[in-house]
Write an enzyme that holds these catalytic residues in place. Structure first.
Site, PDB file in Angstrom:
ATOM      1  CE  LYS A 213      53.260  25.576 -37.222  1.00 36.76           C
ATOM      2  NZ  LYS A 213      52.094  25.614 -36.892  1.00 36.76           N
ATOM      3  CD  GLU A 219      63.197  17.245 -28.555  1.00 34.20           C
ATOM      4  OE1 GLU A 219      62.656  16.789 -28.072  1.00 34.20           O
ATOM      5  OE2 GLU A 219      62.985  18.233 -29.026  1.00 34.20           O
ATOM      6  N   GLY A 273      50.857  20.085 -36.052  1.00 32.40           N
ATOM      7  CA  GLY A 273      52.143  19.294 -36.277  1.00 32.40           C
ATOM      8  C   GLY A 273      51.642  18.030 -36.830  1.00 32.40           C
ATOM      9  NE  ARG A 274      47.493  15.960 -32.623  1.00 28.26           N
ATOM     10  CZ  ARG A 274      47.461  17.158 -31.972  1.00 28.26           C
ATOM     11  NH1 ARG A 274      48.546  17.657 -32.189  1.00 28.26           N
ATOM     12  NH2 ARG A 274      46.568  17.660 -31.502  1.00 28.26           N
ATOM     13  CD  GLU A 360      51.389  15.436 -30.060  1.00 25.19           C
ATOM     14  OE1 GLU A 360      52.460  15.007 -29.457  1.00 25.19           O
ATOM     15  OE2 GLU A 360      51.153  16.095 -31.241  1.00 25.19           O
ATOM     16  CG  HIS A 391      54.065 -15.717 -36.687  1.00 22.73           C
ATOM     17  ND1 HIS A 391      54.081 -17.061 -36.266  1.00 22.73           N
ATOM     18  CD2 HIS A 391      53.385 -15.526 -37.365  1.00 22.73           C
ATOM     19  CE1 HIS A 391      53.510 -17.471 -37.354  1.00 22.73           C
ATOM     20  NE2 HIS A 391      53.301 -16.476 -38.062  1.00 22.73           N
ATOM     21  CE  LYS A 516      58.499  19.917 -26.820  1.00 23.50           C
ATOM     22  NZ  LYS A 516      58.043  20.721 -27.867  1.00 23.50           N
TER      23      LYS A 516
END
Length: 568
Positions: A213, A219, A273-274, A360, A391, A516
């Site tokens: 954005k 990163e 964001g999510r 979040e 399993h 951060k």
């Protein structure tokens, strides 16, 4: 409810606390024997069936939860979200991911403006651009068609689109649309992720989509600069404009990076964001892979749930029921975790995405007014597709901790397989487990049953299953683009309902900021130590020791970094 009042101070909350004591004395074996109760806990909408009869809850529980929803002003809060009011108060923003998949003729206001035309302007631009790429009318710097896409982004710019991509990969319609193309996602700043993403790719046929954005996410931008170098070192710096596009609002930095601002696709600050998979963040790379017509069906599926959530009575409202049951399990029964168990390998990335959306959003310790919560909010989400999970961690679920489970099944497999002479089809074998596991959790197996089966006495306690372990089942008719959109929206709204009840802000995420900022300090120290030989200082003993050891052991990293790309 007055803004200063915590939900836990209200009478319905206290009544539910007392009610939980009584419910814990009952057993799901007894609750499930009441057919009328079970029938009342099955709800259907648009082909999706929800059965929550295996929740440790009575009809009275449901009524008390509806009273809690009333005192929490749930309906009002839902309406405020759909009206575009600034319910994300800490960031003074609307929360309008519903506008991202609204029909073209819808009216959804934010700050007095209908935002739906803006959304469709971007969708039309994505459709036009993706068709140019897919048809070959837009080619790379050497004239070759761009058939490979690498989407660079992290968090919500990665997990949601990856979930949808993974779910569509085995859908027959999507397979046909994606033939000859591939889509990869670069998220982790770890150079190994870079190496994996460019292995086998030719820069001449690759388009890179940078999703950020602000165009400042550390990163993402380091990965973007790495892929820019990968392209320019092979094709020349001028090739960047032909091989890189952006999903961003910062056109100045986009242009400075070397991307034509006309090839930037917008989204808005009212998109968390999510919650952004339905924006250009997800729609652009997914349309490049599968074609816009397929992804439009995904948006329509999500929109059908948006409308259902907004208009349906709570008694038959899938996200509301799911959200209230989660609050019941977490805050009153004391079960902090939830297992998401899709019986479809196509949904293998669903739990990781919902893990982010849920944890979040609702991982908060204060109310929306900043008052510390006297109760725990949020859930610990995890999961794996069945039958793989059986399993893996089902042992804990059956005989260890009580963890409410979401079982997600699909009636028609994307890829049906039958073998002559087998008792059932492969999908029937899978779904046999989908139907059996919830009952195994609910009923368990008693010591008396085991003794009748002549189990040796010293093994009876080991083979006893206490049962009384709650679950719910969602049954989807199929798993096409439309159904995938439905499933996404159900969980997005469920999480919002939980936050509305708890009285928290589900739409900010300040918890990611501290780490951060501390990483920035470490980054500066690494640079100073590498380039100037400065000792590590300003950190506690533990961090100082580890940083010193790391620097010493990686002394072969040159101080003046030359360009070095992964060996693939």
């Amino acid at each position: 409810m007055a803004s200063s009042t915590l939900i836990s101070d209200t009478q319905p909350w206290k009544e539910l606390q007392a009610h939980a004591v009584d419910v814990k004395k009952t057993h799901l074996r007894d609750l499930l024997s009441n057919e009328e109760r079970s029938r009342s806990m099955v709800v259907e909408f648009d082909g999706i069936l929800l059965d929550y009869s295996r929740q440790l809850a009575t009809v009275e529980t449901r009524e008390k939860l509806f009273k809690l929803a009333e005192v929490a002003s749930l309906k009002e809060k839902i309406n405020r979200m759909y009206k575009g009011e600034h319910i994300n108060s800490t960031e003074n923003r609307s929360v309008l991911h519903v506008a991202l998949r609204a029909p073209r003729d819808s009216v959804i206001q934010s700050d007095g403006k209908n935002v739906v035309p803006d959304v469709w302007n971007v969708l039309d631009k994505i459709k036009e651009f993706s068709e140019r790429i897919r048809s070959g009318s837009w080619v790379g710097a050497t004239g070759k068609q761009l058939k490979d896409v690498v989407a660079v982004g992290i968090g919500g710019s990665f997990l949601g689109p990856l979930f949808v991509h993974t779910a569509l990969q085995t859908d027959p319609e999507a397979i046909e649309s994606a033939r000859g193309r591939q889509l990869r996602f670069l998220a982790n700043v770890d150079p190994i992720d870079v190496a994996r993403n460019i292995t086998g790719l030719n820069p001449e046929t690759t388009l890179v989509v940078i999703v950020s954005k602000t165009f400042t996410t550390a990163e993402t931008m380091l990965n973007a600069r790495t892929l820019r170098e990968w392209i320019s070192s092979a094709l020349g710096a001028s090739a960047v404009a032909k091989h890189m596009v952006a999903v961003s609002t910062n056109l100045t930095l986009v242009e400075k990076f070397g991307i034509d601002p006309n090839n930037a696709f917008a989204f808005w600050d009212w998109v968390g964001g999510r919650y952004s998979v339905c924006s250009a963040v997800g729609v652009l790379p997914l349309s490049l892979q599968y074609g816009f017509s397929v992804i439009e069906k995904f948006l329509k599926g999500a929109s059908s749930i948006d409308q259902h959530m907004h208009s349906e009575q709570f008694e038959r409202n899938l996200p509301v029921l799911l959200g209230l049951l989660s609050v019941w399990n977490v805050s009153f029964l004391g079960y902090p975790a939830r297992a998401i168990l899709p019986y479809s390998q196509a949904l293998e990335k669903f739990a990781p995405h919902i893990q982010q959306v849920s944890m979040e959003s609702n991982g908060k310790g204060v109310s929306i007014d900043g008052v510390p919560l006297p109760f725990e909010a949020g859930e610990i989400d995890f999961g794996e597709p069945g039958t793989n999970g059986q399993h893996s961690f089902y042992q804990l679920i059956h005989q260890g901790r009580v963890i409410p489970c979401d079982f997600i099944g699909v009636v028609k497999s994307q890829q049906p397989v039958y073998l002559s002479g087998e008792v059932v089809s492969n999908h029937d074998e899978l779904m046999s487990n989908f139907f059996a596991q919830p009952d195994a959790l609910a009923y368990g197996k008693t010591s008396e049953q085991l003794k009748k089966e002549n189990v040796p006495p010293h093994l009876v306690s080991h083979k006893t299953f206490s049962g009384n372990r709650p679950s719910l089942s969602l049954l989807l008719p199929s798993l096409n683009a439309y159904n995938i959109g439905q499933l996404l929206a159900i969980y997005e709204h469920r999480i919002a309902v939980e936050g509305f009840i708890w009285g928290i802000n589900s739409f900010d995420q300040w918890g990611v900021e501290l780490g951060k900022s501390l990483a920035t300090q470490v980054r500066k120290q690494l640079n100073a130590s590498r380039t100037k030989g400065e000792p590590v200082q300003g950190f506690n003993f533990s961090t100082t020791s580890m940083l010193t050891r790391y620097l010493k052991a990686s002394a072969d990293v040159p101080a003046d970094l030359p360009t070095r790309l992964p060996k693939t």
